[in-house]
Scaffold this motif. Structure first.
Motif, short mmCIF file in Angstrom:
data_model
loop_
_atom_site.label_atom_id
_atom_site.label_comp_id
_atom_site.label_asym_id
_atom_site.label_seq_id
_atom_site.Cartn_x
_atom_site.Cartn_y
_atom_site.Cartn_z
N GLU A 73 22.59 -24.27 -5.42
CA GLU A 73 23.18 -23.69 -4.24
C GLU A 73 22.04 -25.12 -3.03
O GLU A 73 22.75 -25.55 -2.82
CB GLU A 73 22.96 -22.44 -4.07
CG GLU A 73 23.74 -21.51 -4.36
CD GLU A 73 24.99 -21.66 -3.45
OE1 GLU A 73 25.29 -22.50 -2.40
OE2 GLU A 73 26.29 -20.75 -3.60
N SER A 76 24.02 -27.89 -3.57
CA SER A 76 25.24 -27.83 -2.26
C SER A 76 24.91 -28.25 -1.27
O SER A 76 25.48 -29.22 0.02
CB SER A 76 25.54 -27.20 -2.32
OG SER A 76 26.57 -27.27 -2.05
N ARG A 113 30.47 -27.94 -5.96
CA ARG A 113 30.92 -26.72 -5.61
C ARG A 113 29.78 -26.30 -5.73
O ARG A 113 29.80 -26.10 -7.07
CB ARG A 113 32.09 -26.06 -5.43
CG ARG A 113 32.78 -26.86 -4.35
CD ARG A 113 32.65 -26.10 -2.72
NE ARG A 113 33.44 -27.51 -2.28
CZ ARG A 113 33.56 -28.26 -1.39
NH1 ARG A 113 32.70 -29.22 -2.61
NH2 ARG A 113 34.65 -29.38 -1.00
#
Length: 316
Positions: A73, A76, A113
């Motif tokens: 995360e 990203s 992603r």
């Protein structure tokens, strides 16, 4: 659970039931007691355990060397903020090459992603590795040849290290050999190889001692710790030790050794190894022992001596 032709074929059990089965199996419980604790038929438990060779599958674990969902995360977010791979890596405490490879293998900066990358990593981690004995034909042939000579996996592992001290590629642990014999996923030896093991079991049993549920308990046992010091130190003749030696069933003999002189008597057991037959045979063998040379008899807790109190071995 899958049903075929009117017969239930167990392919799996609910996760909660699996935990109960493996816990009870590790505690040495019988299949019937495991089934009672798990609330499923005993034949379902047996088929489930056979499917896994009696060895509990390893739970999936994420190595600390691998990126976590939270770290993905952060990658990203760093990409969205326009940060370089090196800057993202510094924030994570990872090397820049780790972050660069992570981005590249998941479609690059435009397609990255976090959730998709983490799922891809999870699927790849589940790919089974080729077992040692499947990838190395030479090692496999040597191990199989020793098993055919009725060697134990422990003996084979020790022998390989002694015979090939400078070839680590020819070393293998006894646990790897057991898994090759029992685990269907890594079984790369003939299916009947388990018959070459001394236990001859179709699936591996836990190393814990099986619990006693009251059956076969020897009554009126006298602990070996209560033996006089003169017996333990072999200072006084007339004290014997006995044992049961099994051959190819139903062949068996009993051995009687006088502790001081080491005199040995072999006692045939033509009528079998039931307690009554063994006690009669042992009593007959000791009947002609000279007076003063039969003061005590020490035996292990085998069920063949359930009638030990009947064997009168006293000074004559």
């Amino acid at each position: 659970m899958v049903v075929e032709a009117g017969m239930s074929v167990v392919t799996s059990l609910p996760a909660a039931v699996q935990d109960v089965v493996w816990q009870a199996w590790g505690e040495g419980e019988s299949l019937r007691r495991i089934a009672d604790r798990a609330g499923v038929p005993s034949h379902h438990v047996r088929r489930y355990l056979l499917r896994h060779g009696g060895v509990r599958p390893a739970l999936p674990r994420r190595s600390p060397r691998h990126l976590s969902p939270g770290e993905r995360e952060e990658i990203s977010r760093g990409i969205a903020a326009g940060l370089s791979a090196r800057a993202i890596a510094e924030g994570l405490g990872r090397s820049a090459s780790t972050v660069s490879r992570e981005i590249a293998r998941n479609g690059g900066r435009d397609a990255y992603r976090a959730t998709v990358a983490d799922e891809r990593a999870r699927v790849e981690a589940r790919r089974s590795r080729v077992p040692r004995l499947a990838s190395d034909e030479r090692l496999r042939a040597v191990v199989l040849s020793r098993l055919e000579l009725d060697w134990s996996p422990q003996q084979i592992a020790a022998w390989l290290r002694r015979e090939h001290p400078h070839e680590p590629g020819m070393w293998v642990s006894h646990e790897t050999i057991y898994r090759a014999v029992y685990l269907p996923a890594s079984r790369n030896l003939p299916k009947s190889t388990y018959q070459r093991l001394r236990s001859g079991r179709t699936m591996r049993r836990p190393r814990l001692v099986k619990r006693s549920h009251g059956r076969g308990h020897l009554r009126d046992m006298v602990s070996i710790h209560h033996r006089p010091a003169t017996v333990t130190d072999r200072l006084e003749p007339g004290h014997w030790e006995g044992d049961l030696v099994m051959g190819k069933r139903p062949s068996a003999v009993a051995t009687l050794v006088e502790r001081t002189t080491r005199y040995l008597k072999i006692v045939p057991l033509p009528d079998g190894i039931k307690a009554k037959d063994v006690s009669i045979a042992v009593a007959r063998a000791l009947f002609n022992v000279p007076p003063g040379m039969c003061k005590s008899l020490t035996w292990d807790r085998g069920r063949e001596m359930a009638d030990h109190a009947w064997v009168c071995c006293t000074d004559r």
